[in-house]
Design a protein around this motif. Structure first.
Motif, short mmCIF file in Angstrom:
data_model
loop_
_atom_site.label_atom_id
_atom_site.label_comp_id
_atom_site.label_asym_id
_atom_site.label_seq_id
_atom_site.Cartn_x
_atom_site.Cartn_y
_atom_site.Cartn_z
N UNK A 6 73.78 61.14 -2.23
CA UNK A 6 73.32 60.23 -3.29
C UNK A 6 72.60 60.99 -4.40
N UNK A 7 71.83 62.00 -4.04
CA UNK A 7 71.13 62.82 -5.04
C UNK A 7 72.12 63.64 -5.86
N UNK B 28 66.62 54.67 -15.20
CA UNK B 28 65.57 54.72 -16.21
C UNK B 28 65.05 56.14 -16.41
N UNK B 29 65.00 56.92 -15.33
CA UNK B 29 64.61 58.33 -15.44
C UNK B 29 65.59 59.08 -16.35
N UNK C 236 61.46 41.81 -6.50
CA UNK C 236 61.47 42.48 -5.20
C UNK C 236 62.79 43.10 -4.81
N UNK C 237 63.57 43.55 -5.80
CA UNK C 237 64.90 44.09 -5.52
C UNK C 237 64.99 45.59 -5.83
N UNK C 238 63.97 46.36 -5.46
CA UNK C 238 63.97 47.80 -5.74
C UNK C 238 63.53 48.58 -4.50
N UNK C 239 64.30 49.62 -4.13
CA UNK C 239 63.87 50.57 -3.11
C UNK C 239 63.26 51.76 -3.86
N UNK D 194 63.31 56.62 -6.96
CA UNK D 194 62.57 57.71 -7.59
C UNK D 194 63.22 59.06 -7.25
N UNK D 195 63.65 59.22 -6.01
CA UNK D 195 64.31 60.48 -5.61
C UNK D 195 65.57 60.71 -6.44
N UNK D 196 66.43 59.69 -6.51
CA UNK D 196 67.65 59.81 -7.32
C UNK D 196 67.29 59.95 -8.80
N UNK D 197 66.18 59.32 -9.21
CA UNK D 197 65.78 59.37 -10.61
C UNK D 197 65.47 60.78 -11.08
N UNK D 198 64.84 61.59 -10.24
CA UNK D 198 64.55 62.96 -10.64
C UNK D 198 65.83 63.78 -10.83
N UNK D 199 66.82 63.54 -9.98
CA UNK D 199 68.09 64.23 -10.14
C UNK D 199 68.84 63.72 -11.38
N UNK D 200 68.76 62.42 -11.61
CA UNK D 200 69.36 61.86 -12.82
C UNK D 200 68.70 62.43 -14.07
#
Length: 258
Positions: free
Chosen positions: A14-15, A58-59, A204-207, A212-218
């Motif tokens: 996923x990352x 968003x990242x 309430x629909x966010x993990x 955040x982990x995927x966001x840093x790679x994005x």
């Protein structure tokens, strides 16, 4: 509350997808057409997939939009109507998503992604080379409102491919260079991502950990993509754009119908 337990291999994949999506999204849009199917495949329900994808996206869109802004390829004052309209559209689209059933979203998302890929494949990109904005008149403002409301709504409702829609529709609506086109597309993508994200968080629909982990790679992928586009220009953007939509269209058609 849905609990997600991913093995390290799936998390790493996923990352990796997020890194590629960030790079592609900063140039041509369409990064969500990679991350949304990947999250669905990992086992996230559709509502949680869309919300988590918005957090990660968003990242990347923030990184890309800031890069284009610093290079003077996005003028917030000129595109003020687009910003407001996109925010309103994204809010309305995200609120509607919460009333759709999981079964409906499972059927809707693959169709939407295929339609976006096919649309962008047959669209044409601007051939203007100078970095000059179109005249800011009444007609331009009407275009900004209609484009912002519709694409903001689409991003809030579904999301995948919105950046590609921005890139393609900019070429149809405004005479400006591909770099200005990308600056507008990526910046508006951030506006709709952020507004939609806030709404998904409230619902309430966010993990958060995965997003955040995927966001840093994005974010890293977006930084690489934006700098590559700015450095190499339309000769780099055009083939990447066309290649992305062809591969994604073929992949999604195969998965959905074969």
């Amino acid at each position: 509350m849905f609990e997600l337990a991913l093995d390290p291999t799936t998390w790493a994949l996923l990352c990796a997808v997020a890194l590629a999506a960030g790079f592609i999204d900063a140039i041509a849009g369409g990064g969500g057409m990679l991350t949304v199917p990947a999250l669905l495949t990992a086992g996230l329900p559709p509502h949680l997939t869309l919300g988590t994808n918005k957090l990660a996206a968003s990242f990347g869109s923030l990184t890309a939009s800031v890069t284009y802004f610093r290079k003077q390829l996005f003028n917030p004052r000129f595109w003020a109507a687009s910003i407001i309209a996109t925010a309103i559209g994204a809010l309305l689209g995200t609120l509607i998503v919460d009333y759709l059933s999981i079964e409906f979203l499972n059927k809707l998302l693959p169709i939407v992604i295929i339609m976006v890929a096919c649309y962008s494949l047959f669209g044409s990109l601007s051939t203007v080379e100078h970095d000059q904005l179109p005249p800011l008149n009444k007609t331009t403002k009407i275009k900004q409102w209609l484009q912002g409301l519709s694409l903001g709504f689409f991003d809030g409702l579904a999301g995948p491919g919105t950046g590609t829609f921005w890139t393609a529709s900019n070429s149809l609506l405004y005479k400006m260079s591909l770099l200005l086109n990308c600056g507008l597309a990526r910046s508006m993508n951030f506006v709709s991502n952020f507004v939609s994200l806030i709404t998904f968080v409230a619902l309430g629909h966010v993990n958060f950990l995965l997003g955040i982990t995927m966001g840093f790679f994005l974010m890293f992928g977006a930084w690489l993509g934006a700098h590559s586009a700015i450095r190499f220009g339309s000769k780099f953007i055009r083939p990447v754009f066309n290649t992305v939509v062809i591969i994604l269209a073929l992949k999604l058609i195969y998965e959905a119908y074969l």
